[in-house]
Structure formats: C-alpha cells, structure tokens
Design an enzyme around this catalytic site. Structure first.
Site, PDB file in Angstrom:
ATOM      1  CD  GLU A  51      -2.583   1.355   2.071  1.00  0.00           C
ATOM      2  OE1 GLU A  51      -2.485   0.151   3.151  1.00  0.00           O
ATOM      3  OE2 GLU A  51      -3.136   1.754   3.041  1.00  0.00           O
ATOM      4  CD  GLU A 104      -4.064   7.482   5.118  1.00  0.00           C
ATOM      5  OE1 GLU A 104      -5.016   7.789   5.341  1.00  0.00           O
ATOM      6  OE2 GLU A 104      -2.432   7.483   5.766  1.00  0.00           O
TER       7      GLU A 104
END
Length: 209
Positions: A94, A99
């Site tokens: 990932e 974010e």
C-alpha cells in the site's frame, strides 16, 4: 474500517463531476433512518477506485486536489496492489500518497505499508505547507517508485524517500507489481476522531486531475 462513520455511496450528491472538469467527493450527514452494516448511518460519502479498470505499473502517479477542512474528515489518495485478492493485505503493498487530518489543514502525510511494516508503519512522513492551508487552493500530490525506492512529492517538492534496503530491514518489498488507485473522503474513526459538529458538512474533496 478504522471505526469510520461514513457509508460510501454512488449517489450523485456524494460523487459527481462539477461541470468544470473536476471530480467532487462530498461527505454529508446521512438521511434519517438510513441503515448501514454497523447500524444507523451517521454520514454518507464516496470512494473512487480504479480496481479492474486501470492498473498502474511502477512509475509516477499524481493528482491535483483541494482538501476539505474540519475535525473528523479524512481525505486520502492512495494505491493498493492489484494482487490483494490473492495475497491479502498488507502483502499486496500500500502506498499512501496523501492523507490529511481535517483538524490540521497545514499538514498532510505520506506512508507505505507491507508485510512487517503495516498498520502503525515506520514509513510515514508529514509535509507542512508554509503560511497556507490545504483547503485554500489545489495542491499536487505524487509518488514515484521503482525497484530501488519510493519517493513522495507535494507540489513538485520531494519530501520523503524510502530506499528498498530500509524497507527490507522490516519485511519483504511489496512494490514490484501493478497497483490500482483510490480516492476517498472518510468521516470519523481512529485517524482524526469523529466530527465535533456536523456544521463542517457538506465537505468536498475536489479533484482537478
């Protein structure tokens, strides 16, 4: 997951084009009586994924995004290995390109997860934007990776690079295969807590490209 409080939908009030060539992902209070898998829904939002439609090989992926502000919002732009169906997570790998804690609009973070370095990963780095807010304007977030390293960028500036040798000191390198792209706006949960007030909604994550 992550004790989030949103329910992702394909409704136009949650995900649509805005007529200016931009994608808008909008988080809203859920309609009264809407039931989700965890009980009564508090919020609706959307998640875009290219799984099964567009795979990206090691190289460069970027997006130009304007972020929403507010305690409890969690916009994200990230990649998962296309082999997740056969090997699971975190073995698929990932890459979290961007974010953001909605409670802190001067900072975003980038991270990578894989076998031996997942969850509370040691490979995470924040980027501070000087004298501005990520909610004020568009910013470009990118990742470049190959067989030797992963590098993350904000507005063309490399802010974090992870050599393969550092990764392999924790576990297997999980990035020599195609990935698919995800763009989503979560609400609540462990990342930034739950909203203290629904006055921050509707909240829009605006994607230019």
């Amino acid at each position: 997951g992550n004790q989030e409080k949103e329910w992702y939908t394909s409704a136009s009030e949650n995900v649509s084009l805005n007529g200016k060539g931009q994608l808008q992902i909008v988080a809203r209070p859920a309609a009264a009586g809407l039931t989700c898998y965890y009980g009564a829904c508090r919020y609706t939002s959307a998640k875009i994924t290219t799984r099964g439609t567009l795979d990206v090989a090691p190289g460069r992926v970027e997006a130009r995004i304007k972020l929403p502000a507010g305690q409890g919002l969690w916009p994200a732009f990230w990649l998962l290995g296309t082999n997740i169906g056969s090997v699971g997570w975190p073995q698929c790998g990932e890459l979290d390109i961007m974010e953001n804690h909605g409670s802190n609009m001067t900072s975003t973070s980038s991270a990578m997860h894989g076998p031996g370095y997942s969850g509370n990963t040691p490979f995470v780095h924040s980027y501070q934007v000087a004298g501005a807010s990520f909610a004020d304007d568009f910013h470009t977030f990118a990742v470049e990776w190959d067989s030797t390293r992963v590098a993350f960028f904000v507005d063309g500036k490399q802010h974090y690079v992870i050599p393969r040798a550092d990764v392999e000191s924790h576990g297997n390198w999980a990035f020599d295969h195609p990935f698919f792209i995800i763009l989503n706006l979560a609400v609540g949960g462990t990342f930034d807590g739950d909203p203290r007030s629904d006055a921050i909604l509707p909240a829009t994550m605006l994607v230019d490209y």
